[in-house]
Design a protein around this motif. Structure first.
Motif, short mmCIF file in Angstrom:
data_model
loop_
_atom_site.label_atom_id
_atom_site.label_comp_id
_atom_site.label_asym_id
_atom_site.label_seq_id
_atom_site.Cartn_x
_atom_site.Cartn_y
_atom_site.Cartn_z
N ARG A 1 1.00 -1.44 0.12
CA ARG A 1 0.35 -0.14 0.74
C ARG A 1 0.75 1.24 0.17
O ARG A 1 0.85 2.11 -0.64
CB ARG A 1 -0.92 0.06 1.29
N ASP A 2 1.94 1.76 0.62
CA ASP A 2 2.92 2.01 1.66
C ASP A 2 3.63 2.56 -0.16
O ASP A 2 4.00 3.57 -0.79
CB ASP A 2 4.28 2.03 1.94
N ARG B 1 -1.75 1.51 -9.04
CA ARG B 1 -1.93 -0.15 -9.75
C ARG B 1 -0.58 -0.21 -10.01
O ARG B 1 -0.19 -1.20 -10.71
CB ARG B 1 -2.80 -0.81 -10.65
N GLU B 2 0.17 0.76 -10.77
CA GLU B 2 1.59 0.90 -11.41
C GLU B 2 2.24 1.33 -11.13
O GLU B 2 1.94 3.03 -10.70
CB GLU B 2 1.45 0.49 -13.28
N VAL B 3 3.40 0.56 -10.99
CA VAL B 3 4.99 1.59 -10.13
C VAL B 3 6.26 1.18 -11.29
O VAL B 3 5.98 0.13 -11.62
CB VAL B 3 5.25 1.83 -8.46
N GLU B 4 7.17 2.40 -11.32
CA GLU B 4 8.26 1.83 -12.45
C GLU B 4 8.58 1.76 -11.40
O GLU B 4 9.80 2.37 -10.39
CB GLU B 4 7.80 3.16 -12.84
N ILE B 5 10.11 1.07 -11.89
CA ILE B 5 11.46 0.96 -10.56
C ILE B 5 12.86 1.04 -11.33
O ILE B 5 12.68 0.55 -12.70
CB ILE B 5 11.62 -0.39 -10.19
N ALA B 6 13.71 1.76 -11.25
CA ALA B 6 14.83 2.33 -12.67
C ALA B 6 16.34 0.71 -11.31
O ALA B 6 15.91 1.05 -10.42
CB ALA B 6 15.22 3.52 -12.24
N TYR C 1 11.92 -1.05 -14.88
CA TYR C 1 11.17 -2.32 -14.06
C TYR C 1 9.22 -1.86 -14.28
O TYR C 1 9.38 -0.96 -14.19
CB TYR C 1 11.47 -2.79 -13.15
N ARG C 2 8.46 -2.21 -14.70
CA ARG C 2 7.09 -2.22 -13.81
C ARG C 2 6.08 -2.61 -12.77
O ARG C 2 6.59 -4.20 -13.38
CB ARG C 2 6.15 -1.69 -15.28
N LEU C 3 6.07 -2.33 -12.14
CA LEU C 3 5.25 -3.25 -11.27
C LEU C 3 4.09 -3.08 -10.82
O LEU C 3 3.41 -2.13 -10.67
CB LEU C 3 6.54 -3.10 -9.56
N ASN D 1 -5.57 -8.69 -7.43
CA ASN D 1 -4.66 -8.20 -6.56
C ASN D 1 -3.25 -9.24 -6.73
O ASN D 1 -2.49 -9.42 -5.30
CB ASN D 1 -4.97 -8.95 -5.08
N LYS D 2 -2.49 -9.57 -7.93
CA LYS D 2 -1.41 -10.15 -7.80
C LYS D 2 -0.37 -9.51 -8.31
O LYS D 2 -0.80 -8.03 -9.09
CB LYS D 2 -1.77 -11.24 -8.12
#
Length: 65
Positions: A33-34, A40-45, A51-53, A59-60
């Motif tokens: 949640r944090d 519904r989506e975050v990007e990770i460098a 990368y997209r999470l 909810n997987k």
């Protein structure tokens, strides 16, 4: 002589076998949640790549490059 009993079964498990311990230190835990904060989506460098999470409708979590 005092015999102490473990509070839970993981206390008797060697740290190498515990998924929450790496090199003798606890692995930090982040609540999803944090991390997502109403999205519904975050990007990770990571190492020059993005990368997209994503959260699925069930909810997987899915991580893609």
């Amino acid at each position: 002589m005092t015999i102490s009993t473990p509070r839970n079964a993981q206390e008797n498990t060697p740290s190498a076998a515990r998924p929450d311990v790496v090199a003798g230190q606890a692995v930090p835990r982040i609540n999803s949640r944090d991390l997502f904060r109403q999205m519904r989506e975050v990007e990770i460098a990571h190492e020059g790549r993005i990368y997209r999470l994503r959260l699925t409708q069930l909810n997987k979590l899915i991580l893609t490059a």
